[in-house]
Write an enzyme that holds these catalytic residues in place. Structure first.
Site, short mmCIF file in Angstrom:
data_model
loop_
_atom_site.label_atom_id
_atom_site.label_comp_id
_atom_site.label_asym_id
_atom_site.label_seq_id
_atom_site.Cartn_x
_atom_site.Cartn_y
_atom_site.Cartn_z
N GLY A 73 0.76 -1.24 0.00
CA GLY A 73 0.00 0.00 0.00
C GLY A 73 0.79 1.28 0.00
N GLU A 99 4.22 -6.50 2.16
CA GLU A 99 4.03 -6.86 0.75
C GLU A 99 4.05 -5.63 -0.15
OE1 GLU A 99 0.13 -8.53 0.77
OE2 GLU A 99 0.66 -10.21 2.03
N ARG A 142 3.87 -1.48 -5.49
CA ARG A 142 4.05 -0.25 -6.25
C ARG A 142 5.29 0.55 -5.83
NH1 ARG A 142 -0.22 2.75 -8.18
NH2 ARG A 142 -1.58 1.49 -6.89
N TYR A 146 -8.53 5.39 -12.89
CA TYR A 146 -8.53 6.06 -11.58
C TYR A 146 -8.33 7.56 -11.70
CZ TYR A 146 -6.77 1.34 -10.38
OH TYR A 146 -6.57 0.00 -10.26
N CYS A 179 -10.46 4.54 -30.03
CA CYS A 179 -11.74 5.22 -30.25
C CYS A 179 -12.52 5.31 -28.95
CB CYS A 179 -12.52 4.48 -31.32
SG CYS A 179 -14.02 5.34 -31.76
C1 LIG Z 1 -3.00 -8.41 -0.60
C2 LIG Z 1 -2.15 -7.40 -1.30
N1 LIG Z 1 -0.91 -7.15 -0.85
C3 LIG Z 1 -0.10 -6.25 -1.46
C4 LIG Z 1 -0.51 -5.55 -2.57
C5 LIG Z 1 0.44 -4.57 -3.18
O1 LIG Z 1 -0.05 -3.28 -3.02
P1 LIG Z 1 0.84 -2.01 -3.42
O2 LIG Z 1 1.32 -2.24 -4.81
O3 LIG Z 1 -0.11 -0.88 -3.30
O4 LIG Z 1 1.97 -1.93 -2.42
C6 LIG Z 1 -1.79 -5.77 -3.09
C7 LIG Z 1 -2.28 -5.03 -4.26
O5 LIG Z 1 -3.38 -5.12 -4.72
C8 LIG Z 1 -2.64 -6.72 -2.43
O6 LIG Z 1 -3.89 -6.96 -2.87
#
Ligand SMILES: Cc1ncc(COP(=O)(O)O)c(C=O)c1O
Length: 268
Positions: A94, A128, A131, A172, A198
């Site tokens: 996130g 995790e 991005r 978005y 298009c």
């Molecule tokens: C369960 C889970 N973890 C991690 C991520 C990675 O998120 P981000 O790329 O925003 O760090 C996602 C993205 O959808 C996710 O669904």
């Protein structure tokens, strides 16, 4: 196994990439977790050893991540008091990036915010981030195919990439910096940079100041490394572009351009 918990926390990101509110489809509501763990405690072959949250993506204010961590730490403590052998917390991803160049919290700020919350639990932490690592590593390079003057004085710069290669602006309303690959010596204009599809929503950037380009000039759409190629589509029978890995002054094609024959190969 770990339980994905929904802590009902607003990520304050775009609604389409917020996943931690109780109105979102993800996870088990906080107040339903205990009943579930109780039920699972009698199930053979299932042992709940972790708790997982992921409240959304492109989060540029640390408060939602802090609140989510607090919620899961206190839930873990309650469940351990109930006798559950929780050994890890997965705090999801996130952490956002700056698409427009303004300052946003980085990995160090994130760590400094989390450590005081999670340390005392003594639990192993899993993160995790997606991005934050991947977005700045990629750019979408597009070639100008036409320049069309609008009656209001603005200009459409039409390029050969669009929503099929990078859907984020259309999906978005996301902003990506778009820069000429090589300096262009020309008057500054205000332009919408649009794709060749298009669809009016096939727009990569609106009201951008840039030097007036010519057909053939290349532009780079920055920070396209995350949620770019993986969200690409064959809409309108568009073929996927090649992917090139750049390492210093070396470059290699790591995924060849798709052909119409590739698409037709699936037809019966
Ligand atoms: C369960 C889970 N973890 C991690 C991520 C990675 O998120 P981000 O790329 O925003 O760090 C996602 C993205 O959808 C996710 O669904």
């Amino acid at each position: 196994m770990a339980l994905r918990v929904n802590p009902d926390i607003d990520a304050r990101s775009h609604p389409h990439i917020s996943t931690g509110l109780k109105t979102n489809k993800f996870g088990i509501a906080l107040d339903a977790v205990k009943e579930l763990t109780h039920r699972f405690s009698k199930a053979e072959g299932i042992e709940i050893v972790g708790l997982h949250i992921h409240v959304g993506s492109q989060i540029t204010n640390l408060d939602p991540l802090r609140h989510a961590a607090q919620a899961i730490v206190s839930l873990a403590s309650e469940l351990r008091d109930d006798g559950l052998a929780i050994d890890h917390l997965d705090l999801g991803g996130g952490l956002g990036v700056s698409y427009d160049g303004t300052a946003v919290p980085g990995a160090d700020d994130y760590a400094a915010a989390l450590i005081p919350i999670v340390k005392e639990s003594g639990l192993a932490i899993v993160l995790e981030p997606g991005r934050n690592i991947v977005a700045p590593a990629g750019a979408l390079v597009a070639r100008v195919v036409d320049v069309k003057n609008r009656p209001d004085g603005k200009v459409f710069v039409i390029v050969d990439a669009g929503m099929t290669e990078l859907i984020r602006p259309m999906l978005y309303g996301a902003f990506h910096r778009i820069e000429p690959v090589e300096p262009i010596a020309a008057e500054e204009i205000t332009a919408d940079i649009v794709g060749p599809l298009c669809e009016t929503s096939d727009t990569l950037g609106t009201d951008r100041r840039l030097p007036r380009p010519k057909p053939g000039d290349l532009f780079a759409v920055l920070d396209a490394g995350a949620y770019g190629a993986v969200m690409a589509s064959n809409y309108n029978r568009r073929t996927m572009p090649a992917e090139v890995l750049v390492d210093g002054s070396q470059w290699t094609v790591i995924r060849r351009r798709q052909t119409i024959d590739d698409l037709l190969a699936l037809e019966r």
